[in-house]
Design a protein around this motif. Structure first.
Motif, PDB file in Angstrom:
ATOM      1  N   PRO A 195      37.520  49.446  34.871  1.00  0.00           N
ATOM      2  CA  PRO A 195      36.387  49.407  35.799  1.00  0.00           C
ATOM      3  C   PRO A 195      36.844  49.194  37.234  1.00  0.00           C
ATOM      4  N   GLU A 196      38.113  48.852  37.413  1.00  0.00           N
ATOM      5  CA  GLU A 196      38.686  48.613  38.749  1.00  0.00           C
ATOM      6  C   GLU A 196      40.204  48.676  38.609  1.00  0.00           C
ATOM      7  N   GLY A 197      40.921  48.655  39.737  1.00  0.00           N
ATOM      8  CA  GLY A 197      42.354  48.916  39.682  1.00  0.00           C
ATOM      9  C   GLY A 197      43.265  47.697  39.730  1.00  0.00           C
ATOM     10  N   THR A 198      42.773  46.604  40.290  1.00  0.00           N
ATOM     11  CA  THR A 198      43.664  45.471  40.565  1.00  0.00           C
ATOM     12  C   THR A 198      44.289  44.886  39.287  1.00  0.00           C
ATOM     13  N   ALA A 199      43.464  44.692  38.244  1.00  0.00           N
ATOM     14  CA  ALA A 199      43.976  44.068  37.021  1.00  0.00           C
ATOM     15  C   ALA A 199      45.107  44.903  36.414  1.00  0.00           C
ATOM     16  N   TYR A 252      35.547  53.392  35.816  1.00  0.00           N
ATOM     17  CA  TYR A 252      34.389  53.596  34.941  1.00  0.00           C
ATOM     18  C   TYR A 252      33.565  52.322  34.844  1.00  0.00           C
ATOM     19  N   ARG A 253      32.300  52.428  35.250  1.00  0.00           N
ATOM     20  CA  ARG A 253      31.403  51.271  35.108  1.00  0.00           C
ATOM     21  C   ARG A 253      30.053  51.774  34.633  1.00  0.00           C
ATOM     22  N   TYR A 254      29.526  51.139  33.584  1.00  0.00           N
ATOM     23  CA  TYR A 254      28.210  51.527  33.077  1.00  0.00           C
ATOM     24  C   TYR A 254      27.169  50.867  33.965  1.00  0.00           C
ATOM     25  N   GLU A 255      26.820  51.522  35.063  1.00  0.00           N
ATOM     26  CA  GLU A 255      25.921  50.954  36.067  1.00  0.00           C
ATOM     27  C   GLU A 255      24.574  51.660  36.038  1.00  0.00           C
ATOM     28  N   ASN A 256      23.582  51.044  36.653  1.00  0.00           N
ATOM     29  CA  ASN A 256      22.332  51.754  36.904  1.00  0.00           C
ATOM     30  C   ASN A 256      22.620  52.796  37.966  1.00  0.00           C
ATOM     31  N   ARG A 306      26.125  54.903  43.561  1.00  0.00           N
ATOM     32  CA  ARG A 306      26.497  54.129  42.380  1.00  0.00           C
ATOM     33  C   ARG A 306      26.636  55.055  41.178  1.00  0.00           C
ATOM     34  N   LEU A 307      27.866  55.320  40.794  1.00  0.00           N
ATOM     35  CA  LEU A 307      28.142  56.261  39.712  1.00  0.00           C
ATOM     36  C   LEU A 307      28.752  55.535  38.516  1.00  0.00           C
ATOM     37  N   ARG A 308      28.862  56.239  37.412  1.00  0.00           N
ATOM     38  CA  ARG A 308      29.512  55.644  36.236  1.00  0.00           C
ATOM     39  C   ARG A 308      30.981  56.042  36.180  1.00  0.00           C
ATOM     40  N   HIS A 331      35.706  57.071  41.993  1.00  0.00           N
ATOM     41  CA  HIS A 331      37.128  57.001  42.337  1.00  0.00           C
ATOM     42  C   HIS A 331      37.367  55.944  43.395  1.00  0.00           C
ATOM     43  N   GLN A 332      38.450  55.255  43.242  1.00  0.00           N
ATOM     44  CA  GLN A 332      38.840  54.263  44.256  1.00  0.00           C
ATOM     45  C   GLN A 332      40.230  54.589  44.778  1.00  0.00           C
ATOM     46  N   ILE A 333      40.374  54.454  46.088  1.00  0.00           N
ATOM     47  CA  ILE A 333      41.711  54.438  46.677  1.00  0.00           C
ATOM     48  C   ILE A 333      41.922  52.993  47.115  1.00  0.00           C
ATOM     49  N   ALA A 338      44.808  49.425  47.752  1.00  0.00           N
ATOM     50  CA  ALA A 338      46.144  48.947  48.098  1.00  0.00           C
ATOM     51  C   ALA A 338      46.273  47.501  47.649  1.00  0.00           C
ATOM     52  N   GLU A 339      47.429  47.149  47.121  1.00  0.00           N
ATOM     53  CA  GLU A 339      47.671  45.777  46.680  1.00  0.00           C
ATOM     54  C   GLU A 339      48.993  45.307  47.269  1.00  0.00           C
ATOM     55  N   LEU A 340      48.951  44.160  47.924  1.00  0.00           N
ATOM     56  CA  LEU A 340      50.157  43.585  48.533  1.00  0.00           C
ATOM     57  C   LEU A 340      50.443  42.299  47.765  1.00  0.00           C
ATOM     58  N   VAL A 382      30.432  36.990  48.173  1.00  0.00           N
ATOM     59  CA  VAL A 382      31.205  36.296  47.134  1.00  0.00           C
ATOM     60  C   VAL A 382      32.044  37.286  46.326  1.00  0.00           C
ATOM     61  N   ARG A 383      31.727  38.614  46.472  1.00  0.00           N
ATOM     62  CA  ARG A 383      32.396  39.677  45.724  1.00  0.00           C
ATOM     63  C   ARG A 383      32.047  39.573  44.237  1.00  0.00           C
ATOM     64  N   GLY A 384      32.094  40.711  43.559  1.00  0.00           N
ATOM     65  CA  GLY A 384      31.632  40.750  42.178  1.00  0.00           C
ATOM     66  C   GLY A 384      32.698  40.467  41.133  1.00  0.00           C
ATOM     67  N   ASP A 438      35.967  37.885  39.714  1.00  0.00           N
ATOM     68  CA  ASP A 438      36.285  36.449  39.768  1.00  0.00           C
ATOM     69  C   ASP A 438      37.646  36.093  40.337  1.00  0.00           C
ATOM     70  N   TYR A 439      38.530  37.097  40.513  1.00  0.00           N
ATOM     71  CA  TYR A 439      39.900  36.698  40.862  1.00  0.00           C
ATOM     72  C   TYR A 439      40.099  36.315  42.328  1.00  0.00           C
ATOM     73  N   TYR A 440      39.069  36.463  43.157  1.00  0.00           N
ATOM     74  CA  TYR A 440      39.293  36.243  44.593  1.00  0.00           C
ATOM     75  C   TYR A 440      39.490  34.777  44.970  1.00  0.00           C
ATOM     76  N   THR A 441      40.313  34.577  45.982  1.00  0.00           N
ATOM     77  CA  THR A 441      40.527  33.261  46.590  1.00  0.00           C
ATOM     78  C   THR A 441      40.581  33.482  48.102  1.00  0.00           C
ATOM     79  N   THR A 453      28.440  49.048  50.728  1.00  0.00           N
ATOM     80  CA  THR A 453      29.825  48.636  50.953  1.00  0.00           C
ATOM     81  C   THR A 453      30.732  49.814  50.614  1.00  0.00           C
ATOM     82  N   VAL A 454      31.505  50.252  51.589  1.00  0.00           N
ATOM     83  CA  VAL A 454      32.383  51.399  51.357  1.00  0.00           C
ATOM     84  C   VAL A 454      33.749  50.925  50.871  1.00  0.00           C
ATOM     85  N   LEU A 455      34.140  49.745  51.346  1.00  0.00           N
ATOM     86  CA  LEU A 455      35.471  49.229  51.009  1.00  0.00           C
ATOM     87  C   LEU A 455      35.355  47.712  50.848  1.00  0.00           C
TER      88      LEU A 455
HETATM   89  P1  HAM Z   1      34.753  46.518  44.263  1.00  0.00           P
HETATM   90  O1  HAM Z   1      34.027  45.930  45.433  1.00  0.00           O
HETATM   91  O2  HAM Z   1      34.176  46.269  42.930  1.00  0.00           O
HETATM   92  O3  HAM Z   1      36.237  45.971  44.346  1.00  0.00           O
HETATM   93  O4  HAM Z   1      34.896  48.080  44.463  1.00  0.00           O
HETATM   94  C1  HAM Z   1      35.476  48.612  45.643  1.00  0.00           C
HETATM   95  C2  HAM Z   1      34.660  49.800  46.137  1.00  0.00           C
HETATM   96  O5  HAM Z   1      34.506  50.755  45.092  1.00  0.00           O
HETATM   97  C3  HAM Z   1      33.249  49.456  46.536  1.00  0.00           C
HETATM   98  O6  HAM Z   1      33.204  48.942  47.843  1.00  0.00           O
HETATM   99  C4  HAM Z   1      32.568  50.810  46.438  1.00  0.00           C
HETATM  100  O7  HAM Z   1      32.795  51.575  47.600  1.00  0.00           O
HETATM  101  C5  HAM Z   1      33.279  51.456  45.273  1.00  0.00           C
HETATM  102  N1  HAM Z   1      32.453  51.340  44.056  1.00  0.00           N
HETATM  103  C6  HAM Z   1      32.321  50.278  43.240  1.00  0.00           C
HETATM  104  N2  HAM Z   1      31.483  50.550  42.233  1.00  0.00           N
HETATM  105  C7  HAM Z   1      31.073  51.824  42.405  1.00  0.00           C
HETATM  106  C8  HAM Z   1      30.198  52.700  41.685  1.00  0.00           C
HETATM  107  N3  HAM Z   1      29.595  52.320  40.569  1.00  0.00           N
HETATM  108  N4  HAM Z   1      30.004  53.952  42.171  1.00  0.00           N
HETATM  109  C9  HAM Z   1      30.623  54.369  43.297  1.00  0.00           C
HETATM  110  N5  HAM Z   1      31.459  53.584  44.012  1.00  0.00           N
HETATM  111  C10 HAM Z   1      31.681  52.332  43.583  1.00  0.00           C
HETATM  112  C11 HAM Z   1      37.221  46.256  43.442  1.00  0.00           C
HETATM  113  O8  HAM Z   1      37.105  47.044  42.550  1.00  0.00           O
HETATM  114  C12 HAM Z   1      38.503  45.527  43.705  1.00  0.00           C
HETATM  115  N6  HAM Z   1      39.477  45.914  42.673  1.00  0.00           N
HETATM  116  C13 HAM Z   1      39.034  45.795  45.090  1.00  0.00           C
HETATM  117  C14 HAM Z   1      40.292  45.035  45.368  1.00  0.00           C
HETATM  118  C15 HAM Z   1      41.547  45.509  45.317  1.00  0.00           C
HETATM  119  N7  HAM Z   1      40.374  43.751  45.654  1.00  0.00           N
HETATM  120  C16 HAM Z   1      41.645  43.430  45.804  1.00  0.00           C
HETATM  121  N8  HAM Z   1      42.360  44.479  45.595  1.00  0.00           N
END
Ligand code: HAM
Length: 411
Positions: A79-83, A110-114, A119-121, A124-126, A128-130, A255-257, A259-262, A276-278
């Motif tokens: 559902p996201e790239g960091t993990a 991939y996220r099963y979202e409304n 907001r898609l299911r 794509h994310q671009i 960066a992780e430091l 607060v971000r969605g 849990d790993y943030y500090t 939110t774009v980024l």
């Molecule tokens: P996130 O805020 O869940 O963070 O997602 C980052 C971006 O992905 C969002 O700002 C949004 O632009 C896009 N996004 C999220 N969900 C959807 C969706 N259902 N449809 C279209 N676009 C979406 C993360 O995922 C973290 N891993 C970011 C991160 C990397 N934090 C630290 N390193």
């Protein structure tokens, strides 16, 4: 007719050209900061996200594509790239490489979202992780690199918002105070919020239900309860960003969605849609959570589909440099030979592959906006001369029928 699943998109050629342009620009920015690309699997063990993203988050509780594979293992589409990136960092011993490690990725999530606008299911994310710096300087570099993307893509009306959500130490204290506030009205919150009250009360601040949002108004803010170390870190981030000339707003409701943030968290918001774009931030506990040594990290990810909505092409897609019209076996042989030679040299060549008539080929060459055209017929083969026509002007010139002569005109 079978249709695509809800929340997915087809990327058609016109759009994919735009994507490639954006991907190229962002890759070049990452390269100037010496980030290297990483690619990780589309699916991981479910436990990775449960532990990394957090069991009480919406992403884990409601949005994951989870299934048992034929071997009975619980598998989840990322559902996201960091993990996944942090898992790969640990599994491949990147902790013993020169630190910090700087990685970027461009991956489907991939996220099963409304499903709704932005907001898609499958999206794509671009990102960066430091990994490996606890300094505020790493936060600043990451935020400036993110900002560079909007500048280079010429995307206006973007607002940077910043917050700090502290470390486990100060967050513990804060959560007690937050629980007192929420506890007074707990019976009025939605069931999900109620279930999160004991384990993770901060998640309640992220609830999208209108009634919970109203109840949350006036809640104590993490930023007012930061410990000295977190406060100093955040002050340094803010003043360095200010010095760099980048404007920001403090938004203590971020607060971000996940849990790993500090400490530092940030979002780049599209002011015209409010989306939110980024988003990103520091995650100093994640490497340890996955069994590695204490290793601080910071990163971000942007939503490619969301950025594409705001981006205007800087260039046009390539048009065919030349259409080679031919019919008859010998003529086709010559057309094939020429086209292969010219393609080897990087020219975009179209020729007949449908055995169409002269007229149909002519119409097709026009429709696809070929820049030049040659016709290979019996006569051309005999005399070794051909007329090359510039399609836009209709101008024609006779040249020898060979690659060098053609290149002189089409180059
Ligand atoms: P996130 O805020 O869940 O963070 O997602 C980052 C971006 O992905 C969002 O700002 C949004 O632009 C896009 N996004 C999220 N969900 C959807 C969706 N259902 N449809 C279209 N676009 C979406 C993360 O995922 C973290 N891993 C970011 C991160 C990397 N934090 C630290 N390193």
């Amino acid at each position: 007719m079978i249709q695509k699943p809800k929340g997915t998109k087809d990327l058609l050629p016109e759009e994919s050209f735009k994507w490639q342009e954006v991907e190229k620009i962002i890759k070049e920015i990452f390269e100037t900061y010496n980030f290297k690309e990483i690619r990780v699997p589309v699916f991981e063990h479910t436990e990775l996200f449960e532990r990394g993203v957090g069991e009480t988050t919406d992403v884990v509780q409601k949005e994951m594509y989870t299934f048992n594979d034929k071997g009975g293992r619980s598998i989840t589409l990322r559902p996201e790239g960091t993990a996944g990136v942090v898992r790969a960092y640990l599994e491949n011993g990147m902790g013993s490489m020169p630190s910090p490690i700087k990685l970027w990725y461009n991956m489907a999530m991939y996220r099963y979202e409304n499903v709704q606008k932005g907001r898609l299911r499958e999206f794509h994310q671009i990102g960066a992780e430091l990994i490996g710096s606890s300094s505020y300087l790493a936060d600043v570099d990451i935020i400036l690199m993110a900002n560079e993307i909007f500048k280079k893509l010429n995307i206006p009306n973007i607002k940077l918002t910043l917050n700090s959500i502290g470390c486990p130490k100060c967050r513990n204290e804060y959560q007690k105070i937050l629980k007192e506030f929420i506890g007074k009205n707990l019976d009025k919150y939605c069931d999900t919020c109620k279930s999160r009250f004991e384990k993770n009360p901060m998640r309640i601040l992220d609830c999208k239900e209108t009634k919970c949002k109203e109840l949350n108004l006036g809640a104590p803010k993490m930023i007012d309860y930061l410990c000295d170390e977190c406060k100093e870190h955040f002050e340094n981030v803010k003043s360095m960003i200010k010095k760099s000339g980048l404007e920001y707003e403090i938004d203590s409701s971020i607060v971000r969605g996940l849990d790993y943030y500090t400490k530092t968290v940030f979002e780049f918001i599209d002011e015209s849609t409010g989306l939110t774009v980024l988003g990103g931030g520091r995650y100093d506990g994640l490497v340890e959570e996955f069994g590695g040594p204490k290793t601080p990290a910071v990163g971000f990810a942007l939503g490619v589909e969301r950025i594409m909505e705001m981006y205007n092409n800087q260039n046009e897609d390539k048009k065919p440099d030349l259409y080679i019209l031919s019919s008859g076996f010998k003529e086709n042989e010559m057309a094939l030979e020429l086209s292969q030679e010219l393609r080897k040299k990087g020219y975009v060549i179209e020729k007949d592959i449908c055995e169409r008539s002269f007229n149909s080929q002519m119409k097709y060459a026009n429709k696809i906006n070929a820049k030049y055209l040659i016709v290979i017929g019996e006569n051309e083969l005999q005399t070794n001369k051909v007329k090359i026509k510039e399609m836009k002007t209709g101008d024609e010139k006779e040249i020898s029928l060979n690659v060098e002569e053609i290149i002189k005109i089409i180059k």
